[in-house]
Design a protein around this motif. Structure first.
Motif, PDB file in Angstrom:
ATOM      1  N   PHE A  99       0.819  -1.212   0.000  1.00 39.74           N
ATOM      2  CA  PHE A  99       0.000   0.000   0.000  1.00 39.74           C
ATOM      3  C   PHE A  99       0.859   1.272   0.000  1.00 39.74           C
ATOM      4  CE2 PHE A  99      -2.382   3.399   2.174  1.00 39.74           C
ATOM      5  CZ  PHE A  99      -3.455   3.500   1.306  1.00 39.74           C
ATOM      6  N   GLY A 100       1.872   1.305   0.841  1.00 38.06           N
ATOM      7  CA  GLY A 100       2.735   2.480   0.885  1.00 38.06           C
ATOM      8  C   GLY A 100       3.486   2.685  -0.409  1.00 38.06           C
ATOM      9  N   MET A 101       3.879   1.596  -1.064  1.00 36.84           N
ATOM     10  CA  MET A 101       4.586   1.692  -2.340  1.00 36.84           C
ATOM     11  C   MET A 101       3.646   2.209  -3.433  1.00 36.84           C
ATOM     12  SD  MET A 101       6.686  -1.925  -2.168  1.00 36.84           S
ATOM     13  CE  MET A 101       8.014  -1.491  -3.277  1.00 36.84           C
ATOM     14  N   GLN A 102       2.382   1.790  -3.346  1.00 39.25           N
ATOM     15  CA  GLN A 102       1.401   2.271  -4.326  1.00 39.25           C
ATOM     16  C   GLN A 102       1.200   3.777  -4.198  1.00 39.25           C
ATOM     17  OE1 GLN A 102      -2.242  -0.056  -3.982  1.00 39.25           O
ATOM     18  NE2 GLN A 102      -1.063  -1.940  -3.720  1.00 39.25           N
ATOM     19  N   THR A 103       1.084   4.261  -2.955  1.00 39.33           N
ATOM     20  CA  THR A 103       0.852   5.701  -2.761  1.00 39.33           C
ATOM     21  C   THR A 103       2.061   6.524  -3.201  1.00 39.33           C
ATOM     22  OG1 THR A 103       1.596   5.569  -0.458  1.00 39.33           O
ATOM     23  CG2 THR A 103      -0.763   5.331  -0.866  1.00 39.33           C
ATOM     24  N   ARG A 104       3.256   5.906  -3.158  1.00 35.73           N
ATOM     25  CA  ARG A 104       4.450   6.620  -3.615  1.00 35.73           C
ATOM     26  C   ARG A 104       4.729   6.369  -5.098  1.00 35.73           C
ATOM     27  NH1 ARG A 104       6.370   4.137   0.923  1.00 35.73           N
ATOM     28  NH2 ARG A 104       7.976   2.984  -0.219  1.00 35.73           N
ATOM     29  N   ARG A 105       3.781   5.680  -5.749  1.00 34.97           N
ATOM     30  CA  ARG A 105       3.853   5.408  -7.187  1.00 34.97           C
ATOM     31  C   ARG A 105       5.126   4.653  -7.586  1.00 34.97           C
ATOM     32  NH1 ARG A 105      -0.330   8.131  -9.420  1.00 34.97           N
ATOM     33  NH2 ARG A 105      -1.120   9.971  -8.325  1.00 34.97           N
ATOM     34  N   ILE A 106       5.496   3.679  -6.735  1.00 36.07           N
ATOM     35  CA  ILE A 106       6.621   2.795  -7.078  1.00 36.07           C
ATOM     36  C   ILE A 106       6.181   1.893  -8.230  1.00 36.07           C
ATOM     37  CG2 ILE A 106       8.170   0.986  -6.188  1.00 36.07           C
ATOM     38  CD1 ILE A 106       8.612   3.607  -4.766  1.00 36.07           C
ATOM     39  N   PRO A 107       7.023   1.675  -9.247  1.00 39.15           N
ATOM     40  CA  PRO A 107       6.632   0.818 -10.378  1.00 39.15           C
ATOM     41  C   PRO A 107       6.164  -0.564  -9.920  1.00 39.15           C
ATOM     42  CG  PRO A 107       8.676   1.978 -10.874  1.00 39.15           C
ATOM     43  CD  PRO A 107       8.355   2.281  -9.447  1.00 39.15           C
ATOM     44  N   LYS A 108       5.189  -1.103 -10.629  1.00 42.58           N
ATOM     45  CA  LYS A 108       4.576  -2.388 -10.259  1.00 42.58           C
ATOM     46  C   LYS A 108       5.614  -3.504 -10.202  1.00 42.58           C
ATOM     47  CE  LYS A 108       0.734  -4.987  -9.797  1.00 42.58           C
ATOM     48  NZ  LYS A 108       1.302  -6.329  -9.704  1.00 42.58           N
ATOM     49  N   ALA A 109       6.570  -3.491 -11.112  1.00 47.96           N
ATOM     50  CA  ALA A 109       7.597  -4.540 -11.117  1.00 47.96           C
ATOM     51  C   ALA A 109       8.416  -4.510  -9.834  1.00 47.96           C
ATOM     52  CB  ALA A 109       8.512  -4.374 -12.332  1.00 47.96           C
TER      53      ALA A 109
END
Length: 370
Positions: A99-109
């Motif tokens: 979730f935190g990675m999604q909010t920081r727009r980290i690439p899906k890979a």
């Protein structure tokens, strides 16, 4: 990479109440430091100050070389694991972790790679499509740890993460956390009220009381050489036996007389470890004896600094590998840790032997170790 943490005269007040009272602490990069103390001593508040969840009332906090007193939590490069897990009930394990990675727009890979790495490490890779309600307490705690790990922070903060788990699971998770720290080498600050947890996990322990740090050092030092009566009584299970007494000149040298009149027991002071030059006859002291230093007479290797006495057994508490014998001296209740085969029935006279080389002495007025 791990960063050290420095606390410089850190203070926190809530209204007119000062909760953290000028704490100075230096935590080395990669160290596992445990803040331990009774409820209300300020340990969780101190952790929240490091995390940025509480604002400083005074002093400075440095993470690495950066002063972070006014830096928002999200910019401190820390990750926190809470007692309550704080998982999103409607999201899967995978989405909770990322979730935190999604909010920081980290690439899906990159998200997928992090999930694969840490879910395998935490042994939750078979749970990724489940929701928190379908997990046990230990599995939820692993998910909460996975969410912290994928951030790859410099510092991990744990706030009583195991207190909601049963005893067996708590031991298992303690081992997992220690193994993780050994593998990752990150700086960890861990809050608990459980001194066994502190002893087993920490590279150094900070024993807190009433907004102060009473002692900061390796577990062995905290246990073997407590600086005062509070630390001596708090660290250890069962706690250290405390016997008020007076310094007296005995037949073999200085001793601590416990009890009154002719029935007083005279515990001979050890030849080393206690500074006898500061002791005058009649001085009020407290003699500290760990339960494991009191045993059945004749069952240990003979030594010149042993003291033998007899007392009736008041209570017998089998624990499996050991048996606790409760007895009295001078109106004070004591506990001896003996082998199960050495236990005697309640009311039976028992011949105890004390290893006086392990005895501790404290000033009765100040409470500090002598």
């Amino acid at each position: 990479m791990a960063s050290g943490i420095q606390l410089r005269d850190v203070r926190k007040t809530f209204g007119a109440t000062e909760v953290i009272k000028g704490i100075n602490l230096e935590i080395e990069p990669g160290e596992f430091v445990v803040l331990v103390g009774p409820s209300g001593c300020g340990k969780s508040t101190l952790l929240n100050l490091i995390a940025g969840l509480e604002t400083l009332s005074g002093g400075d906090i440095l993470i690495g070389d950066e002063t972070v007193g006014n830096v928002p939590p999200r910019d401190r490069n820390i990750a926190m694991v809470f007692q309550s897990y704080a998982l999103y009930p409607t999201k899967t394990v995978r989405d909770n972790i990322t979730f935190g990675m999604q909010t920081r727009r980290i690439p899906k890979a990159d998200q997928d790679a992090a999930v694969e790495e840490f879910s395998h490490l935490l042994q939750i890779d078979h749970l990724l499509d489940r929701k928190p309600g379908q997990l046990s307490g230990g599995q939820r705690q692993r998910v909460a740890m996975g969410r912290a790990l994928v951030r790859k922070p410099e510092v991990f903060l744990f706030d009583e993460p195991l207190s909601n788990l049963d005893a067996k699971l708590r031991i298992e998770m303690r081992t997992e956390i220690k193994r993780l720290h050994q593998r990752l080498g990150k700086t960890v600050v861990y809050v608990t009220h459980d001194q066994i947890e502190a002893m087993t996990l920490a590279s150094r322990i900070a024993v807190m009381d009433n907004g102060h740090i009473r002692q900061f050092g390796p577990p062995g030092e905290i246990y073997e050489d407590p600086v005062d009566l509070f630390v001596a009584g708090f660290m250890g299970s069962p706690p250290m036996n405390m016997l008020p007494g007076q310094i007296r000149q005995g037949s073999g040298g200085l001793c601590v007389a416990v009890g009154s009149g002719d029935t007083a027991l005279e515990f001979p002071l050890p030849k080393t470890g206690i500074d006898a030059t500061t002791l005058s006859e009649g001085r009020s002291v407290v003699l500290g004896l760990r339960p494991e230093t009191i045993f059945a007479a004749g069952t240990e290797l003979p030594g010149a600094e042993r003291f033998v006495f007899e007392r009736p057994v008041d209570v017998v508490e089998p624990t499996g590998p050991d048996t606790m014998i409760v007895f009295e001296i001078g109106g004070k209740e004591l506990i001896a840790r003996v082998r199960p085969e050495d236990a005697r029935p309640v009311g039976t006279p028992f011949s105890f032997e004390v290893d006086m080389t392990k005895a501790k002495l404290f000033d009765a007025e100040t409470g500090f170790a002598i």
